[in-house]
Design a protein around this motif. Structure first.
Motif, PDB file in Angstrom:
ATOM      1  N   GLN A  84      82.465  12.229 103.419  1.00 57.10           N
ATOM      2  CA  GLN A  84      81.670  12.831 104.483  1.00 57.10           C
ATOM      3  C   GLN A  84      82.020  14.304 104.597  1.00 57.10           C
ATOM      4  O   GLN A  84      83.138  14.700 104.276  1.00 57.10           O
ATOM      5  CB  GLN A  84      81.931  12.134 105.820  1.00 57.10           C
ATOM      6  N   HIS A  85      81.060  15.104 105.044  1.00 56.94           N
ATOM      7  CA  HIS A  85      81.286  16.551 105.141  1.00 56.94           C
ATOM      8  C   HIS A  85      82.384  16.843 106.156  1.00 56.94           C
ATOM      9  O   HIS A  85      82.274  16.467 107.325  1.00 56.94           O
ATOM     10  CB  HIS A  85      79.988  17.241 105.550  1.00 56.94           C
ATOM     11  N   VAL A  93      77.422  13.351 111.856  1.00 55.91           N
ATOM     12  CA  VAL A  93      77.281  12.548 110.635  1.00 55.91           C
ATOM     13  C   VAL A  93      76.327  11.372 110.892  1.00 55.91           C
ATOM     14  O   VAL A  93      75.407  11.106 110.122  1.00 55.91           O
ATOM     15  CB  VAL A  93      78.659  12.023 110.162  1.00 55.91           C
TER      16      VAL A  93
ATOM     17  N   THR B  97      78.918  14.193 100.035  1.00 56.05           N
ATOM     18  CA  THR B  97      77.915  13.569 100.902  1.00 56.05           C
ATOM     19  C   THR B  97      76.739  13.035 100.084  1.00 56.05           C
ATOM     20  O   THR B  97      75.917  12.293 100.614  1.00 56.05           O
ATOM     21  CB  THR B  97      77.381  14.569 101.938  1.00 56.05           C
TER      22      THR B  97
END
Lengths: 241, 260
Positions: A84-85, A93, B97
């Motif tokens: 995830q960023h 998110v 991502t």
């Protein structure tokens, strides 16, 4: 429902996954086990359409994953909680994916609450999350679209005992409602308590498959059986001698 | 953590039959461009620098026309915004991502199309902000007697500014698609014009080629009205080479690559 038929993946000379077949029926939790490098993650990526198989096929809800119009509404996937960023907040998110899925914003809050990330934690950037928090965010992400199938790779990693217990309860409830769960883990004791069916792979091949009680019929525990099936028990015995 | 889960195993009726629309995916990509600190700061920096450039043009040198102010106001966006174009693609790989992006939208081409549309919308926004700043600067400069000429700005020039901004932004996106790695894509984007200048200086024969193949040179005539047919041909040729080709190769790569 997940159906994997003779799924294989070859990288050059190396066979990562070799004619793997198994089925996950609605209402069951299938534990997917194997040593590191056995081909578990590659198999899960092929099921989710991220890696093209060399041969064979995987069907989710009766069709290849990539043919599902909105896969997130049928299948909840958690393959890597760390993917995830780092610069986004936990809430962002989920909100981004909710927008993709066309899910209401209230669902995001509901899930943050469900996985214990409501309040200040939701405003924190993922960079500052512990592994356990990332796992919970990943589980919330998988549940966003209220899917009937869950595919989770090592979801218990980094969870505390309370979190593990909570997840076991969540997965059992999902299966009890007719949902399908495919779950990989190295925590054999946890799998033994959670899963009712097992698929064991080693060296890319299925070496054991069946109901948990069937596989454990010999009276041993899952660790014994796992080491026997994956051909590692002799290693342990040599060490013990 | 509460004990009950709202899960969909018992609610099959709520499934949509069609995937997210291109519009929805484009809005998601726009949101992704601004919802991280890096992206947000870059956008703010472009806005602040646009203002600074117009103010500096008015403060120093000769009196300015509306056209020159509006053109100069595009400078920060044309230099910095393509980084957003690069990052919108490469951050999916550096931050990993891409995994959740393509799990939710397996048709990878649709995600790429949304990124390209979002890049064009960002560039359009930047052009509008630049024009507005240029016009406001011209009005203020008029009061301070730092301007010359009237309130005439050719519609063709505005359209050309917009086109150049979009192409510059898309060049960044295309390099991101091709390289899937932030640092090489950004370096290549900035180093390319310098490489052209150096090469054209060393090899005289290359100068003619550069007129057709150097996008930095081919776009210069578009800042003024009255672009000739040959100038358009040069611009389009350079765009095919530096935008369409890397984007097409990048799309091919993304279709084939394994996401992990």
């Amino acid at each position: 429902m997940i159906e994997v038929n003779h799924l294989s993946k070859r990288y050059g000379d190396q066979i990562a996954v070799d004619a793997v077949s198994f089925r996950c029926e609605p209402g069951t939790i299938t534990g997917f086990l194997g040593p590191n490098g056995a081909g578990k993650s590659t198999t899960l990526r092929m099921i989710c359409g991220l890696t093209p198989p060399t041969s064979g096929e995987a069907l989710v809800c009766g069709v290849p994953y990539r043919s599902l119009p909105v896969p997130g509404r049928r299948v909840g996937v958690l393959l890597d909680a760390s993917a995830q960023h780092a610069g986004r907040t936990g809430r962002e998110v989920l909100a981004l994916s909710a927008q993709v899925l066309g899910v209401a914003g209230a669902r995001v809050e509901e899930l943050l609450d469900l996985v214990g990330l409501a309040g200040p934690a939701a405003r924190k950037r993922v960079r500052g999350f512990s592994l356990g928090m990332r796992q919970r965010l990943g589980i919330a992400h998988a549940l966003l679209g209220e899917p009937e199938v869950l595919i989770l790779d090592e979801p218990a990693n980094g969870l505390d005992p309370e979190g593990i217990r909570w997840m076991r309860h969540l997965l059992r409830e999902h299966a009890a409602r007719g949902g399908t769960v495919l779950l990989s883990s190295h925590l054999l004791h946890e799998i033994e308590r959670t899963a009712d069916r097992l698929v064991v792979i080693a060296g890319g091949r299925v070496v054991g498959r069946g109901g948990r009680d069937e596989i454990l019929a010999g009276g041993g525990d899952l660790e014994e059986e796992f080491l026997r099936l994956t051909g590692r028990r002799h290693v342990i015995e040599e060490v013990e001698q | 953590m509460s004990g009950t889960a709202s899960i969909g195993a018992d609610r099959p009726a709520r499934r949509p039959a069609t995937g997210p629309s291109p519009m929805r995916l484009t809005l998601v990509e726009l949101r992704k461009a601004a919802d991280t600190r890096a992206g947000f700061r870059l956008i703010v920096a472009v806005a602040v620098l646009t203002l600074a450039v117009v103010a500096a043009r008015l403060a120093f040198g000769e009196a300015r026309t509306l056209g020159s102010l509006a053109g100069d106001a595009q400078l920060p966006a044309s230099v910095l915004l393509p980084v957003l174009g690069v990052l919108s693609v490469t951050s999916e790989w550096s931050q990993r991502t891409a995994l959740s992006t393509f799990i939710l939208v397996p048709a990878r081409g649709r995600v790429v199309a949304a990124k390209i549309l979002a890049a064009c919308l960002l560039a359009t926004g930047a052009t509008a902000v630049g024009l507005a700043t240029g016009v406001a600067g011209f009005a203020v400069g008029g009061i301070l007697d730092r301007t010359t000429g009237g309130w005439d700005l050719s519609g063709a020039v505005v359209a050309q500014l917009l086109l150049v901004d979009c192409v510059t932004m898309l060049c960044g996106t295309a390099f991101g698609l091709l390289l899937l790695n932030s640092a090489p894509a950004i370096v290549t984007f900035y180093a390319l014009p310098i490489a052209w200048t150096l090469a054209a200086g060393l090899l005289p024969g290359l100068d003619t080629a550069a007129q057709w193949l150097d996008i930095g040179r081919a776009r210069v005539p578009l800042a003024e009205p009255g672009v000739t047919g040959q100038e358009w041909a040069r611009f389009v040729t350079s765009c095919l080479l530096w935008v369409a080709l890397p984007a097409a190769l990048g799309l091919l790569r993304i279709h084939r690559t394994e996401i992990s």
